[in-house]
Design a protein around this motif. Sequence first.
Motif, PDB file in Angstrom:
ATOM      1  N   THR A 108       0.400  13.619  -1.818  1.00 43.16           N
ATOM      2  CA  THR A 108      -0.175  12.289  -2.033  1.00 43.16           C
ATOM      3  C   THR A 108       0.940  11.248  -2.125  1.00 43.16           C
ATOM      4  N   ALA A 109       0.569  10.001  -1.901  1.00 47.20           N
ATOM      5  CA  ALA A 109       1.535   8.899  -2.012  1.00 47.20           C
ATOM      6  C   ALA A 109       2.083   8.816  -3.429  1.00 47.20           C
ATOM      7  N   LYS A 110       1.218   9.046  -4.400  1.00 54.49           N
ATOM      8  CA  LYS A 110       1.637   8.950  -5.804  1.00 54.49           C
ATOM      9  C   LYS A 110       2.675  10.026  -6.157  1.00 54.49           C
ATOM     10  N   ALA A 111       2.432  11.247  -5.694  1.00 52.91           N
ATOM     11  CA  ALA A 111       3.363  12.352  -5.974  1.00 52.91           C
ATOM     12  C   ALA A 111       4.709  12.095  -5.306  1.00 52.91           C
ATOM     13  N   MET A 112       4.693  11.617  -4.073  1.00 56.31           N
ATOM     14  CA  MET A 112       5.950  11.342  -3.377  1.00 56.31           C
ATOM     15  C   MET A 112       6.686  10.177  -4.034  1.00 56.31           C
ATOM     16  N   ALA A 113       5.934   9.172  -4.476  1.00 60.36           N
ATOM     17  CA  ALA A 113       6.553   8.023  -5.145  1.00 60.36           C
ATOM     18  C   ALA A 113       7.286   8.466  -6.412  1.00 60.36           C
ATOM     19  N   ALA A 114       6.719   9.416  -7.133  1.00 60.78           N
ATOM     20  CA  ALA A 114       7.351   9.900  -8.370  1.00 60.78           C
ATOM     21  C   ALA A 114       8.697  10.559  -8.056  1.00 60.78           C
ATOM     22  N   TYR A 115       8.735  11.313  -6.956  1.00 61.51           N
ATOM     23  CA  TYR A 115       9.996  11.947  -6.544  1.00 61.51           C
ATOM     24  C   TYR A 115      11.028  10.890  -6.146  1.00 61.51           C
ATOM     25  N   ILE A 116      10.588   9.923  -5.334  1.00 65.42           N
ATOM     26  CA  ILE A 116      11.502   8.877  -4.838  1.00 65.42           C
ATOM     27  C   ILE A 116      12.033   8.046  -6.006  1.00 65.42           C
ATOM     28  N   ARG A 131       0.849  -1.198   0.000  1.00 64.36           N
ATOM     29  CA  ARG A 131       0.000   0.000   0.000  1.00 64.36           C
ATOM     30  C   ARG A 131       0.880   1.243   0.000  1.00 64.36           C
ATOM     31  N   GLY A 132       0.233   2.403  -0.097  1.00 60.61           N
ATOM     32  CA  GLY A 132       0.939   3.676   0.050  1.00 60.61           C
ATOM     33  C   GLY A 132       2.043   3.906  -0.963  1.00 60.61           C
ATOM     34  N   ILE A 133       3.121   4.515  -0.497  1.00 58.29           N
ATOM     35  CA  ILE A 133       4.232   4.910  -1.373  1.00 58.29           C
ATOM     36  C   ILE A 133       4.863   3.695  -2.038  1.00 58.29           C
ATOM     37  N   GLY A 134       5.044   2.604  -1.275  1.00 60.79           N
ATOM     38  CA  GLY A 134       5.678   1.403  -1.827  1.00 60.79           C
ATOM     39  C   GLY A 134       4.903   0.830  -2.996  1.00 60.79           C
ATOM     40  N   PHE A 135       3.591   0.760  -2.855  1.00 64.38           N
ATOM     41  CA  PHE A 135       2.729   0.241  -3.926  1.00 64.38           C
ATOM     42  C   PHE A 135       2.850   1.121  -5.173  1.00 64.38           C
ATOM     43  N   GLU A 136       2.813   2.431  -4.984  1.00 63.64           N
ATOM     44  CA  GLU A 136       2.922   3.365  -6.113  1.00 63.64           C
ATOM     45  C   GLU A 136       4.292   3.247  -6.794  1.00 63.64           C
ATOM     46  N   LEU A 137       5.336   3.042  -6.001  1.00 64.94           N
ATOM     47  CA  LEU A 137       6.685   2.894  -6.569  1.00 64.94           C
ATOM     48  C   LEU A 137       6.780   1.669  -7.472  1.00 64.94           C
ATOM     49  N   VAL A 138       6.218   0.550  -7.013  1.00 67.00           N
ATOM     50  CA  VAL A 138       6.236  -0.674  -7.822  1.00 67.00           C
ATOM     51  C   VAL A 138       5.587  -0.412  -9.173  1.00 67.00           C
ATOM     52  N   HIS A 139       4.448   0.229  -9.147  1.00 69.49           N
ATOM     53  CA  HIS A 139       3.707   0.516 -10.383  1.00 69.49           C
ATOM     54  C   HIS A 139       4.513   1.431 -11.315  1.00 69.49           C
ATOM     55  N   LEU A 140       5.123   2.469 -10.748  1.00 71.05           N
ATOM     56  CA  LEU A 140       5.911   3.422 -11.545  1.00 71.05           C
ATOM     57  C   LEU A 140       7.107   2.744 -12.219  1.00 71.05           C
ATOM     58  N   PHE A 141       7.887   2.005 -11.430  1.00 64.53           N
ATOM     59  CA  PHE A 141       9.077   1.344 -11.986  1.00 64.53           C
ATOM     60  C   PHE A 141       8.691   0.298 -13.034  1.00 64.53           C
ATOM     61  N   ALA A 142       7.674  -0.513 -12.724  1.00 62.29           N
ATOM     62  CA  ALA A 142       7.277  -1.585 -13.641  1.00 62.29           C
ATOM     63  C   ALA A 142       6.743  -1.022 -14.945  1.00 62.29           C
ATOM     64  N   SER A 143       5.975   0.062 -14.858  1.00 60.19           N
ATOM     65  CA  SER A 143       5.400   0.634 -16.079  1.00 60.19           C
ATOM     66  C   SER A 143       6.477   1.276 -16.957  1.00 60.19           C
ATOM     67  N   GLN A 144       7.646   1.555 -16.375  1.00 60.10           N
ATOM     68  CA  GLN A 144       8.783   2.062 -17.162  1.00 60.10           C
ATOM     69  C   GLN A 144       9.666   0.927 -17.688  1.00 60.10           C
TER      70      GLN A 144
END
Length: 231
Positions: free
Chosen positions: A200-208, A16-29
């Motif tokens: 938001t978790a999504k915005a922070m995930a993009a930065y991380i 959930r949260g930032i970790g979940f969003e990070l997985v999605h961001l990296f995988a989609s790239q």
Amino acid sequence: MPPKHSKNIIITGTSRGIGFELVHLFASQGHNVLALSRNAQPVNNLHFDNISSFAFDLCEEDDYKKVTQFIDNEFKHVDILINNAGMLINKPFSETTFKDFTKVYETNVFGVSELTRIVLPYMKSNGHVVTISSMGGIQGSMKFPGLAAYSSSKGAVITLTELLAEEYKATGPQFNVLALGAVQTEMLKEAFPEYQAPTTAKAMAAYIQDFALNGNTYYNGKVLQVSNSTP
């Protein structure tokens, strides 16, 4: 389009949260992601071929063997480790128990230390270990009553990161910490139900994500305060 050089990335706390969003961001790239959390199901629902996940508890010594086996069999090497998993207990200090502190430190400090130690032999000189801390772990920052265990544990991983960067400075990889301000996640909501965070978790995930991929070109052994509020 997958990136020319897709990276092998391990992320903890991905249900959930930032970790979940990070997985999605990296995988989609197009990067290869090993997503680790006690509950693997949310990530499994993403249906990306380049995401692997299994149930993993930072407090269970035997679970670390599963990570080693996976790297040996699948990844062979690791480019980025993101220590994102965290546990937060919010209660007055006088009510906290030895068990409360042990639980928080097991996840937020010992788990970070052990997973990093396990993964390091598989990292190259330009690898990047990013640990997610909190503004509450910064000396001199505003402190909140009820977070004695959480914030002190987040201070510990900042010092740990500085030590590792020094110990490995001749060979790599690089180690950095992001001390986050308030982010609207499930964990924050559970601890502070009334509070609405500005990020938001999504915005922070993009930065991380961007920092994990590029930050070690410019930083090593540093803690960056990623907070858009004062204090």
